[in-house]
Design a protein around this motif. Structure first.
Motif, short mmCIF file in Angstrom:
data_model
loop_
_atom_site.label_atom_id
_atom_site.label_comp_id
_atom_site.label_asym_id
_atom_site.label_seq_id
_atom_site.Cartn_x
_atom_site.Cartn_y
_atom_site.Cartn_z
N GLY A 138 34.14 15.89 13.66
CA GLY A 138 33.63 16.17 15.00
C GLY A 138 34.29 15.31 16.05
N GLY A 139 34.53 14.04 15.71
CA GLY A 139 35.20 13.14 16.65
C GLY A 139 36.64 13.54 16.91
N ALA A 140 37.27 14.18 15.93
CA ALA A 140 38.65 14.64 16.12
C ALA A 140 38.72 15.91 16.96
CB ALA A 140 39.32 14.87 14.76
N LEU A 141 37.70 16.77 16.83
CA LEU A 141 37.76 18.08 17.48
C LEU A 141 36.97 18.17 18.79
CD1 LEU A 141 37.51 20.40 14.34
CD2 LEU A 141 39.50 20.04 15.82
N ASP A 142 36.16 17.18 19.10
CA ASP A 142 35.41 17.16 20.36
C ASP A 142 34.76 18.51 20.66
OD1 ASP A 142 36.11 14.55 20.79
OD2 ASP A 142 37.71 14.99 22.22
N PRO A 143 33.75 18.92 19.89
CA PRO A 143 33.15 20.24 20.11
C PRO A 143 32.52 20.38 21.49
CG PRO A 143 31.80 18.92 18.63
CD PRO A 143 33.09 18.18 18.81
N ASP A 144 32.66 21.58 22.05
CA ASP A 144 31.99 21.91 23.31
C ASP A 144 30.57 22.38 23.05
OD1 ASP A 144 34.36 21.68 25.17
OD2 ASP A 144 35.14 23.18 23.77
N LEU A 145 30.35 22.95 21.87
CA LEU A 145 29.04 23.49 21.51
C LEU A 145 28.77 23.14 20.05
CD1 LEU A 145 26.56 25.37 22.21
CD2 LEU A 145 27.94 27.25 21.28
N ALA A 146 27.59 22.60 19.78
CA ALA A 146 27.18 22.30 18.41
C ALA A 146 26.10 23.30 18.00
CB ALA A 146 26.64 20.88 18.31
N VAL A 147 26.25 23.87 16.82
CA VAL A 147 25.26 24.80 16.29
C VAL A 147 24.72 24.22 14.99
CG1 VAL A 147 24.83 27.14 15.46
CG2 VAL A 147 26.47 26.76 17.30
N LEU A 148 23.40 23.99 14.95
CA LEU A 148 22.75 23.47 13.76
C LEU A 148 21.90 24.58 13.15
CD1 LEU A 148 23.72 20.81 15.04
CD2 LEU A 148 21.55 19.78 14.34
N THR A 149 22.28 25.02 11.94
CA THR A 149 21.51 26.02 11.23
C THR A 149 20.32 25.32 10.56
OG1 THR A 149 22.83 25.78 9.20
CG2 THR A 149 23.61 27.36 10.86
N GLN A 150 19.65 26.01 9.65
CA GLN A 150 18.51 25.38 8.99
C GLN A 150 18.92 24.12 8.25
OE1 GLN A 150 16.41 28.43 6.63
NE2 GLN A 150 14.75 28.19 8.08
N ILE A 151 18.09 23.08 8.39
CA ILE A 151 18.36 21.79 7.75
C ILE A 151 17.12 21.37 6.98
CG2 ILE A 151 18.85 19.35 8.16
CD1 ILE A 151 20.32 20.19 10.72
N GLU A 173 26.24 13.92 17.92
CA GLU A 173 26.75 12.66 18.46
C GLU A 173 28.21 12.76 18.88
OE1 GLU A 173 25.21 8.97 16.69
OE2 GLU A 173 24.41 10.24 15.09
N THR A 174 28.89 13.85 18.53
CA THR A 174 30.29 14.03 18.93
C THR A 174 30.43 14.89 20.18
OG1 THR A 174 30.65 15.98 17.52
CG2 THR A 174 30.96 13.83 16.50
N LEU A 175 29.31 15.36 20.74
CA LEU A 175 29.35 16.14 21.97
C LEU A 175 29.67 15.25 23.17
CD1 LEU A 175 26.17 18.33 21.41
CD2 LEU A 175 28.52 19.20 21.51
N SER A 176 30.33 15.84 24.15
CA SER A 176 30.62 15.11 25.38
C SER A 176 29.34 14.83 26.15
CB SER A 176 31.58 15.92 26.25
OG SER A 176 31.68 15.35 27.54
N GLU A 177 29.33 13.70 26.85
CA GLU A 177 28.17 13.40 27.70
C GLU A 177 28.14 14.30 28.93
OE1 GLU A 177 27.26 9.33 28.64
OE2 GLU A 177 28.35 8.61 26.89
N TYR A 178 29.27 14.91 29.23
CA TYR A 178 29.36 15.79 30.39
C TYR A 178 29.85 17.16 29.95
CZ TYR A 178 29.12 11.24 32.66
OH TYR A 178 28.72 9.99 33.04
N PRO A 179 28.99 17.94 29.30
CA PRO A 179 29.43 19.26 28.80
C PRO A 179 29.87 20.18 29.92
CG PRO A 179 27.03 19.04 28.70
CD PRO A 179 27.57 17.68 29.05
N LYS A 180 30.84 21.05 29.59
CA LYS A 180 31.37 21.97 30.61
C LYS A 180 30.28 22.90 31.11
CE LYS A 180 34.75 23.46 27.99
NZ LYS A 180 35.95 24.18 27.52
N ASP A 181 29.40 23.31 30.22
CA ASP A 181 28.28 24.16 30.61
C ASP A 181 26.99 23.41 30.28
OD1 ASP A 181 29.84 26.51 31.38
OD2 ASP A 181 30.35 26.59 29.25
N ARG A 182 25.91 23.86 30.86
CA ARG A 182 24.65 23.15 30.67
C ARG A 182 24.20 23.17 29.21
NH1 ARG A 182 20.01 25.06 34.23
NH2 ARG A 182 19.09 23.12 33.50
#
Length: 286
Positions: A138-151, A173-182
């Motif tokens: 995640g730190g290498a790819l800097d996701p714009d959107l994280a999707v968590l399925t059932q855990i 924890e690898t998401l940007s603090e300033y996401p492009k979209d809300r």
């Protein structure tokens, strides 16, 4: 290029000559005073750590292509969600799906490096054997959107659920603090431990998470149609589909810009109905 990444069982630095014989253009190796198995004249790049070098290459390629990056993780339903999401997006975005080859930190790296230059959306799978595996990719790819399925832990208890939630919520924890979209995260948080951990991780994020609820387009798909879809997917890809998988895919597609009307059309749902509809389009995807 041959990248020598030692494991607890073997060290590929012992096979450098063989790698060249097999067609490697060059060798990326850990820094050491000599490389005994390398052939004379081999092109060798030495680095302090080959794992870090590989992740740097992945990050470099991610920013060369510059797609919107979606990370998908969870203890179940990851791949079904990824397949459904890619098919929901296919008419609007050039999408590349990066599945994991195996459960380790290496995971989906090879699939990411195979991403075409015209990719608009990269959907990658993030699994883990231990803490730190998901933050590495995640730190290498800097996701714009994280999707968590059932855990869920296979043998649930408050302690195990807490540890499992912490493991998979690393992606948040690898998401940007300033996401492009809300909207920065789609989370199927029917597990209290996941709700607590995701709230903790996303506390300072200037974005929103979208949590599982009893309403939504996916919940309007009839149970009979969902079973038909699941059977078709299992026959074609070996993946069964649950309503939670469909929910994650639909909500992620919405976060990426697909309208409610477009999704209703794909799912063949009557906009005014909560009980009628079919998934013949999704069956064709499978």
């Amino acid at each position: 290029w041959f990248i020598a990444i030692p494991s607890q069982f073997q060290d590929p630095h012992d096979a450098l000559g063989l790698a060249v014989e097999k067609g490697a253009r060059g060798l990326i190796v850990n820094r050491r005073s000599r490389h005994a198995s390398a052939t004379t004249g081999s092109t060798i790049i030495t680095v302090p750590d080959t794992k870090t070098a590989l992740l740097d290459m992945v990050r470099f390629w991610r920013y060369c292509v510059k797609p919107t990056v979606v990370g998908v993780t969870g203890s179940s339903g990851r791949r079904a969600t990824m397949v459904l999401l890619s098919q929901l997006l296919k008419d609007n975005f050039k999408t590349h799906v990066a599945f994991m080859d195996h459960l380790s930190w290496f995971g989906c790296i090879e699939a990411v490096l195979a991403m075409p230059e015209d990719t608009q959306v990269l959907v990658f799978e993030a699994g883990a054997m231990e803490r730190g595996d998901i933050t590495r990719i995640g730190g290498a790819l800097d996701p714009d959107l994280a999707v968590l399925t059932q855990i869920r832990h296979p043998f649930p208890s408050p302690e195990r659920d807490t540890l499992t939630a912490s493991l998979y919520c690393e992606l948040l924890e690898t998401l940007s603090e300033y996401p492009k979209d809300r909207l920065a995260a789609v989370i199927y948080d029917d597990n209290p431990a996941v709700r607590r951990r995701s709230d903790q991780v996303l506390g300072g994020l200037l974005g929103q998470k979208h949590s599982q609820s009893g309403k939504g387009i996916a919940h309007r798909v009839p149970e009979k149609s969902l079973k038909v879809l699941s059977k078709a997917m299992e026959s074609a890809l070996g993946l069964s589909v649950s309503r939670s998988d469909l929910w994650c895919a639909v909500e992620a597609a919405k976060a990426l810009g697909l309208s409610k009307a477009a999704l209703e059309e794909i799912l063949e749902l009557d906009a005014t109905s909560t009980s009628n509809g079919s998934v013949s389009s999704l069956n064709q995807m499978a």
